[in-house]
Design a protein around this motif. Structure first.
Motif, PDB file in Angstrom:
ATOM      1  N   THR A 164       0.819  -1.209   0.000  1.00  0.00           N
ATOM      2  CA  THR A 164       0.000   0.000   0.000  1.00  0.00           C
ATOM      3  C   THR A 164       0.859   1.268   0.000  1.00  0.00           C
ATOM      4  OG1 THR A 164      -1.700  -1.185   1.255  1.00  0.00           O
ATOM      5  CG2 THR A 164      -1.823   1.223   1.232  1.00  0.00           C
ATOM      6  N   GLY A 165       0.597   2.136  -0.969  1.00  0.00           N
ATOM      7  CA  GLY A 165       1.278   3.414  -1.033  1.00  0.00           C
ATOM      8  C   GLY A 165       2.684   3.373  -1.581  1.00  0.00           C
ATOM      9  N   LYS A 166       3.146   2.211  -2.053  1.00  0.00           N
ATOM     10  CA  LYS A 166       4.515   2.075  -2.549  1.00  0.00           C
ATOM     11  C   LYS A 166       4.523   1.954  -4.067  1.00  0.00           C
ATOM     12  CE  LYS A 166       5.929   2.091   1.685  1.00  0.00           C
ATOM     13  NZ  LYS A 166       6.587   3.287   2.248  1.00  0.00           N
ATOM     14  N   THR A 167       5.671   2.264  -4.678  1.00  0.00           N
ATOM     15  CA  THR A 167       5.827   2.215  -6.128  1.00  0.00           C
ATOM     16  C   THR A 167       6.795   1.102  -6.508  1.00  0.00           C
ATOM     17  OG1 THR A 167       5.396   4.573  -6.403  1.00  0.00           O
ATOM     18  CG2 THR A 167       6.601   3.490  -8.173  1.00  0.00           C
ATOM     19  N   TYR A 168       6.353   0.259  -7.409  1.00  0.00           N
ATOM     20  CA  TYR A 168       7.192  -0.801  -7.971  1.00  0.00           C
ATOM     21  C   TYR A 168       7.529  -0.407  -9.395  1.00  0.00           C
ATOM     22  CZ  TYR A 168       8.356  -5.514  -9.758  1.00  0.00           C
ATOM     23  OH  TYR A 168       8.967  -6.597 -10.352  1.00  0.00           O
ATOM     24  N   ALA A 169       8.816  -0.184  -9.644  1.00  0.00           N
ATOM     25  CA  ALA A 169       9.315   0.195 -10.967  1.00  0.00           C
ATOM     26  C   ALA A 169      10.326  -0.864 -11.392  1.00  0.00           C
ATOM     27  CB  ALA A 169       9.953   1.576 -10.927  1.00  0.00           C
ATOM     28  N   PRO A 170       9.886  -1.974 -11.973  1.00  0.00           N
ATOM     29  CA  PRO A 170      10.746  -3.152 -12.113  1.00  0.00           C
ATOM     30  C   PRO A 170      12.010  -2.925 -12.918  1.00  0.00           C
ATOM     31  CG  PRO A 170       8.747  -3.388 -13.422  1.00  0.00           C
ATOM     32  CD  PRO A 170       8.537  -2.204 -12.540  1.00  0.00           C
ATOM     33  N   GLY A 171      11.918  -2.181 -14.023  1.00  0.00           N
ATOM     34  CA  GLY A 171      13.088  -2.034 -14.884  1.00  0.00           C
ATOM     35  C   GLY A 171      13.431  -3.303 -15.639  1.00  0.00           C
ATOM     36  N   GLY A 172      12.532  -4.267 -15.654  1.00  0.00           N
ATOM     37  CA  GLY A 172      12.708  -5.531 -16.360  1.00  0.00           C
ATOM     38  C   GLY A 172      11.360  -6.212 -16.489  1.00  0.00           C
ATOM     39  N   ASN A 173      11.334  -7.360 -17.142  1.00  0.00           N
ATOM     40  CA  ASN A 173      10.092  -8.093 -17.357  1.00  0.00           C
ATOM     41  C   ASN A 173       9.679  -8.843 -16.097  1.00  0.00           C
ATOM     42  OD1 ASN A 173      10.169  -7.214 -20.027  1.00  0.00           O
ATOM     43  ND2 ASN A 173      11.279  -9.037 -20.709  1.00  0.00           N
ATOM     44  N   ILE A 174       8.414  -9.290 -16.083  1.00  0.00           N
ATOM     45  CA  ILE A 174       7.865 -10.011 -14.938  1.00  0.00           C
ATOM     46  C   ILE A 174       7.089 -11.215 -15.442  1.00  0.00           C
ATOM     47  CG2 ILE A 174       6.325  -9.882 -12.946  1.00  0.00           C
ATOM     48  CD1 ILE A 174       6.695  -6.790 -13.100  1.00  0.00           C
ATOM     49  N   ASN A 175       7.376 -12.377 -14.873  1.00  0.00           N
ATOM     50  CA  ASN A 175       6.583 -13.586 -15.084  1.00  0.00           C
ATOM     51  C   ASN A 175       5.977 -13.990 -13.754  1.00  0.00           C
ATOM     52  OD1 ASN A 175       8.133 -13.716 -17.633  1.00  0.00           O
ATOM     53  ND2 ASN A 175       7.172 -15.731 -17.808  1.00  0.00           N
ATOM     54  N   ILE A 176       4.664 -14.190 -13.724  1.00  0.00           N
ATOM     55  CA  ILE A 176       3.979 -14.445 -12.456  1.00  0.00           C
ATOM     56  C   ILE A 176       2.934 -15.530 -12.649  1.00  0.00           C
ATOM     57  CG2 ILE A 176       2.583 -12.395 -12.990  1.00  0.00           C
ATOM     58  CD1 ILE A 176       1.970 -12.084 -10.065  1.00  0.00           C
ATOM     59  N   THR A 177       2.897 -16.486 -11.705  1.00  0.00           N
ATOM     60  CA  THR A 177       1.937 -17.585 -11.810  1.00  0.00           C
ATOM     61  C   THR A 177       0.672 -17.326 -10.997  1.00  0.00           C
ATOM     62  OG1 THR A 177       2.885 -18.791  -9.934  1.00  0.00           O
ATOM     63  CG2 THR A 177       3.792 -19.270 -12.123  1.00  0.00           C
ATOM     64  N   GLY A 178       0.676 -16.311 -10.141  1.00  0.00           N
ATOM     65  CA  GLY A 178      -0.453 -16.095  -9.254  1.00  0.00           C
ATOM     66  C   GLY A 178      -1.228 -14.826  -9.533  1.00  0.00           C
ATOM     67  N   ASN A 179      -1.689 -14.190  -8.452  1.00  0.00           N
ATOM     68  CA  ASN A 179      -2.484 -12.974  -8.543  1.00  0.00           C
ATOM     69  C   ASN A 179      -1.585 -11.745  -8.643  1.00  0.00           C
ATOM     70  OD1 ASN A 179      -4.751 -14.638  -8.075  1.00  0.00           O
ATOM     71  ND2 ASN A 179      -4.563 -14.345  -5.864  1.00  0.00           N
ATOM     72  N   TRP A 180      -2.135 -10.686  -9.216  1.00  0.00           N
ATOM     73  CA  TRP A 180      -1.487  -9.377  -9.254  1.00  0.00           C
ATOM     74  C   TRP A 180      -2.296  -8.448  -8.369  1.00  0.00           C
ATOM     75  CZ3 TRP A 180       2.740  -7.292 -11.960  1.00  0.00           C
ATOM     76  CH2 TRP A 180       2.817  -5.898 -12.004  1.00  0.00           C
ATOM     77  N   ASP A 181      -1.664  -7.904  -7.323  1.00  0.00           N
ATOM     78  CA  ASP A 181      -2.376  -7.046  -6.376  1.00  0.00           C
ATOM     79  C   ASP A 181      -1.591  -5.746  -6.219  1.00  0.00           C
ATOM     80  OD1 ASP A 181      -3.789  -5.830  -4.389  1.00  0.00           O
ATOM     81  OD2 ASP A 181      -3.439  -7.368  -2.867  1.00  0.00           O
ATOM     82  N   ASN A 182      -2.047  -4.721  -6.889  1.00  0.00           N
ATOM     83  CA  ASN A 182      -1.375  -3.421  -6.851  1.00  0.00           C
ATOM     84  C   ASN A 182      -2.071  -2.520  -5.844  1.00  0.00           C
ATOM     85  OD1 ASN A 182      -0.058  -1.021  -7.289  1.00  0.00           O
ATOM     86  ND2 ASN A 182      -0.863  -0.702  -9.347  1.00  0.00           N
TER      87      ASN A 182
END
Length: 299
Positions: A164-182
């Motif tokens: 909550t309230g934080k910023t994710y700036a990956p700078g690369g690709n993402i592979n995910i098998t589950g849920n995405w909760d922003n």
């Protein structure tokens, strides 16, 4: 005065400005903090009784403790420097859960761990990146760390939660098998996000942030349910033949902002709309349960 070839380490000291301008050696101002939180078997539910929690600092195991009967854990008087990257994870348990953060010189009282989830956050700075996750990573022999980072690309087995309230700036690709909760903000750059689960139903809680390129390509029949609001994709949205994107459950809209839509799966729409696509290639199916808007560019 730091005039030798080595760095000088301090603890619980005050850093005065301009005390060292030579990058090959420096004053390293350290401090000690306490870290507390809850470890859960579920997604913020069901505290883990007497679970072992491991603390990793900059990729090296620092210490471990056990939770109490409610899942609460405490690391006391741990030495850090500002900007150290830490990982806490559940060790040798049926539940795997990881949380990564960047520390500052204040105690952390809510470093919770959710089952089957990687939580990304920070206590200092303005974002957390895949490079930070790589720094935190530890190759646990039991496989309890549920993510890896290679060439700045994140690959993870489970859910991803942006705190909550934080910023994710990956700078690369993402592979995910589950849920995405922003729960905060996602800065996508030009990166690709791929959902590649092998079973079940998963959720995409977009949290007001957009994706650059979103590839929904499960390895078996999987439904992805979109949270309320608008799912926005800037460059391209692709679904393979095993994918179902369910916008109908929460009356979500899909905005493509000039992006391409390539649908080989199923898209379900209720009260929401699909707008602003540059082109739509549809080899799959559409399910409409109310009045909807789909651009005439469908092919």
């Amino acid at each position: 005065d730091d005039t030798g070839a080595q760095s000088i380490n301090t603890s619980n000291c005050i850093n005065r400005a301009n005390n060292d301008t030579i990058t090959t050696r420096c004053w390293k101002f350290g401090f000690q903090i306490d870290i507390t939180g809850y470890a859960y078997s579920g997604y913020g539910t069901n505290g883990l009784d007497t679970a072992n929690i491991v603390l990793v600092k900059n990729g090296t195991v620092n210490t471990n403790v056990n939770t109490n009967g409610s899942g609460y854990y405490t690391f006391s008087s741990i030495a850090f420097s500002i900007g150290d990257i830490i990982l806490v994870y559940v060790n040798d348990n049926a539940t795997n859960g990881n949380t990564v953060t960047k520390v500052t010189n204040s105690n952390i009282t809510d470093l919770d761990i959710y089952g089957g989830t990687l939580i990304v956050r920070y206590e200092t700075g303005s974002s957390i990146t895949n490079a930070n996750l790589a720094t935190a990573y530890y190759n646990d022999p039991g496989g309890d760390v549920i993510y890896t980072v290679s060439s700045n690309n994140l690959d993870m087995d489970g859910n991803l939660k942006i705190h909550t309230g934080k910023t994710y700036a990956p700078g690369g690709n993402i592979n995910i098998t589950g849920n995405w909760d922003n729960g905060g903000s996602f800065t996508h750059g030009s990166q690709l996000v791929t959902f590649d689960a092998g079973s079940g139903t998963h959720t995409i809680t977009q949290g007001g942030s957009s994706f650059a390129t979103l590839n929904i390509s499960p390895t078996a029949a999987v439904t992805y349910t979109v949270g309320s609001g608008t799912l926005t994709v800037a460059t391209k949205l692709s679904l393979n033949s095993d994918a179902t994107l369910d916008l109908s459950a929460n009356n979500a809209a899909l905005t493509l902002t000039g992006a391409e839509l390539d649908n080989s799966g199923t898209i379900k729409i209720a009260g929401g709309t699909i707008t602003d696509a540059s082109t739509i290639t549809s080899r799959g199916s559409w399910t409409f349960t109310a009045t909807n808007t789909v651009p005439a560019t469908a092919a």
